[in-house]
Design a protein around this motif. Structure first.
Motif, PDB file in Angstrom:
ATOM      1  N   LEU A 147       0.827  -1.199   0.000  1.00 39.24           N
ATOM      2  CA  LEU A 147       0.000   0.000   0.000  1.00 39.24           C
ATOM      3  C   LEU A 147       0.866   1.255   0.000  1.00 39.24           C
ATOM      4  O   LEU A 147       2.087   1.192   0.235  1.00 39.24           O
ATOM      5  N   ALA A 148       0.245   2.391  -0.259  1.00 41.51           N
ATOM      6  CA  ALA A 148       0.999   3.654  -0.319  1.00 41.51           C
ATOM      7  C   ALA A 148       1.679   3.969   1.002  1.00 41.51           C
ATOM      8  O   ALA A 148       2.724   4.619   1.044  1.00 41.51           O
ATOM      9  N   SER A 149       1.107   3.491   2.101  1.00 41.82           N
ATOM     10  CA  SER A 149       1.693   3.714   3.424  1.00 41.82           C
ATOM     11  C   SER A 149       2.942   2.882   3.651  1.00 41.82           C
ATOM     12  O   SER A 149       3.665   3.095   4.619  1.00 41.82           O
ATOM     13  N   GLY A 150       3.185   1.926   2.782  1.00 42.85           N
ATOM     14  CA  GLY A 150       4.308   1.015   2.943  1.00 42.85           C
ATOM     15  C   GLY A 150       3.908  -0.317   3.544  1.00 42.85           C
ATOM     16  O   GLY A 150       4.720  -1.254   3.585  1.00 42.85           O
ATOM     17  N   ARG A 151       2.676  -0.441   3.976  1.00 42.76           N
ATOM     18  CA  ARG A 151       2.212  -1.702   4.534  1.00 42.76           C
ATOM     19  C   ARG A 151       2.206  -2.775   3.452  1.00 42.76           C
ATOM     20  O   ARG A 151       1.767  -2.558   2.333  1.00 42.76           O
ATOM     21  N   SER A 152       2.685  -3.963   3.809  1.00 38.97           N
ATOM     22  CA  SER A 152       2.755  -5.072   2.878  1.00 38.97           C
ATOM     23  C   SER A 152       1.781  -6.167   3.311  1.00 38.97           C
ATOM     24  O   SER A 152       1.780  -6.588   4.470  1.00 38.97           O
ATOM     25  N   ILE A 153       0.958  -6.601   2.367  1.00 38.54           N
ATOM     26  CA  ILE A 153      -0.026  -7.647   2.627  1.00 38.54           C
ATOM     27  C   ILE A 153       0.298  -8.841   1.737  1.00 38.54           C
ATOM     28  O   ILE A 153       0.326  -8.722   0.514  1.00 38.54           O
ATOM     29  N   GLY A 154       0.563  -9.974   2.327  1.00 35.43           N
ATOM     30  CA  GLY A 154       0.942 -11.154   1.565  1.00 35.43           C
ATOM     31  C   GLY A 154      -0.254 -11.869   0.968  1.00 35.43           C
ATOM     32  O   GLY A 154      -1.385 -11.722   1.417  1.00 35.43           O
ATOM     33  N   PHE A 155       0.018 -12.640  -0.069  1.00 42.10           N
ATOM     34  CA  PHE A 155      -1.033 -13.470  -0.664  1.00 42.10           C
ATOM     35  C   PHE A 155      -0.428 -14.797  -1.111  1.00 42.10           C
ATOM     36  O   PHE A 155       0.781 -14.918  -1.314  1.00 42.10           O
ATOM     37  N   ASP A 156      -1.290 -15.801  -1.244  1.00 40.95           N
ATOM     38  CA  ASP A 156      -0.857 -17.138  -1.638  1.00 40.95           C
ATOM     39  C   ASP A 156      -1.052 -17.354  -3.136  1.00 40.95           C
ATOM     40  O   ASP A 156      -1.971 -16.814  -3.744  1.00 40.95           O
ATOM     41  N   ILE A 157      -0.187 -18.172  -3.703  1.00 43.69           N
ATOM     42  CA  ILE A 157      -0.303 -18.563  -5.104  1.00 43.69           C
ATOM     43  C   ILE A 157       0.431 -19.883  -5.283  1.00 43.69           C
ATOM     44  O   ILE A 157       1.497 -20.103  -4.670  1.00 43.69           O
ATOM     45  N   GLU A 158      -0.138 -20.782  -6.086  1.00 46.81           N
ATOM     46  CA  GLU A 158       0.507 -22.061  -6.330  1.00 46.81           C
ATOM     47  C   GLU A 158       1.837 -21.839  -7.060  1.00 46.81           C
ATOM     48  O   GLU A 158       1.913 -21.015  -7.970  1.00 46.81           O
ATOM     49  N   PRO A 159       2.888 -22.556  -6.653  1.00 48.27           N
ATOM     50  CA  PRO A 159       4.222 -22.336  -7.244  1.00 48.27           C
ATOM     51  C   PRO A 159       4.248 -22.444  -8.767  1.00 48.27           C
ATOM     52  O   PRO A 159       4.905 -21.633  -9.431  1.00 48.27           O
ATOM     53  N   HIS A 160       3.537 -23.437  -9.350  1.00 49.84           N
ATOM     54  CA  HIS A 160       3.617 -23.598 -10.800  1.00 49.84           C
ATOM     55  C   HIS A 160       2.913 -22.453 -11.518  1.00 49.84           C
ATOM     56  O   HIS A 160       3.337 -22.038 -12.602  1.00 49.84           O
ATOM     57  N   ARG A 161       1.858 -21.901 -10.918  1.00 48.42           N
ATOM     58  CA  ARG A 161       1.181 -20.762 -11.528  1.00 48.42           C
ATOM     59  C   ARG A 161       2.021 -19.497 -11.397  1.00 48.42           C
ATOM     60  O   ARG A 161       2.065 -18.661 -12.307  1.00 48.42           O
ATOM     61  N   LYS A 162       2.673 -19.348 -10.278  1.00 50.22           N
ATOM     62  CA  LYS A 162       3.571 -18.209 -10.089  1.00 50.22           C
ATOM     63  C   LYS A 162       4.692 -18.233 -11.128  1.00 50.22           C
ATOM     64  O   LYS A 162       4.999 -17.213 -11.764  1.00 50.22           O
TER      65      LYS A 162
END
Length: 215
Positions: A147-162
């Motif tokens: 986010l613009a504030s610098g906050r980082s929000i993680g998300f999941d993704i399957e390795p092969h799709r990534k």
């Protein structure tokens, strides 16, 4: 397919659940098979309302937004791949939602678009940034929304799709990349077992001439 690594853009807020593929890409346009140009039909009914109310993607600062933030069950309904084609052609490279229609979610990866699942307070924080018109950054290598504030929000993704998104591989490209040794081994066995299927142009011409002489 264009690779996806890091994307910084205004994020268009669409705070509505159950937006189905017919809303994203109306059925009457399904006869259009060329992906190029489909973007002009994305959200057609919302962008051409008779009452003249403008759609979020047509309002500054979200015109040209490459990120869309919406709510639950985005892309549910019909399995039409045109919905993703239209979003991609319009310029949307990332959709952040609380959940997605299963087939739509899979189609995103096949077409270079990143679907990000965010829920609860984290989703609310991202939506708030989008509604404020602030840019956010989606970083696939670190699997984070910044986010613009610098906050980082993680998300999941399957390795092969990534991996496929990072390398810009569509479904066929992924198969070729993952199974290249096996494919090459099969081709070599096939060539050895049936060499007559792999004659050169010169060899084919020789046989054609021979058959003509005998005929």
């Amino acid at each position: 397919m264009e690779s996806f690594t890091r994307l910084t853009s205004a994020a268009a807020p669409l705070p509505e659940a159950d937006i189905d593929t017919d809303i994203i890409f109306p059925a009457r346009f399904l006869l259009l098979l060329d992906r190029k140009g489909l973007g002009k039909h994305a959200f057609h009914e919302r962008r051409h309302r008779k009452d003249g109310v403008p759609f979020v993607l047509d309002i500054p600062p979200w015109t040209g937004a490459r990120i869309l933030v919406t709510q639950a069950n985005f892309g549910t309904g019909s399995s039409r791949e045109h919905a993703v084609w239209a979003l991609a052609d319009f310029g949307i490279r990332c959709v952040i939602a609380e959940s997605f229609g299963e087939i739509f979610y899979a189609n995103c990866f096949k077409n270079g678009t990143l679907p990000v699942v965010a829920r609860g307070e984290e989703h609310a924080a991202i939506m708030s940034e989008a509604q404020a018109g602030r840019e956010i950054t989606v970083d696939l290598p670190t699997q984070s929304v910044v986010l613009a504030s610098g906050r980082s929000i993680g998300f999941d993704i399957e390795p092969h799709r990534k991996r496929s998104l990072l390398l810009g591989l569509d479904e066929i490209g992924s198969i070729l990349a993952d199974d290249e040794p096996e494919i090459a081994a099969f081709e070599n066995r096939h060539r050895g077992a049936r060499p007559w299927l792999f004659l050169s142009k010169g060899q084919l011409a020789y046989f054609a001439d021979t058959i003509e002489e005998l005929g």
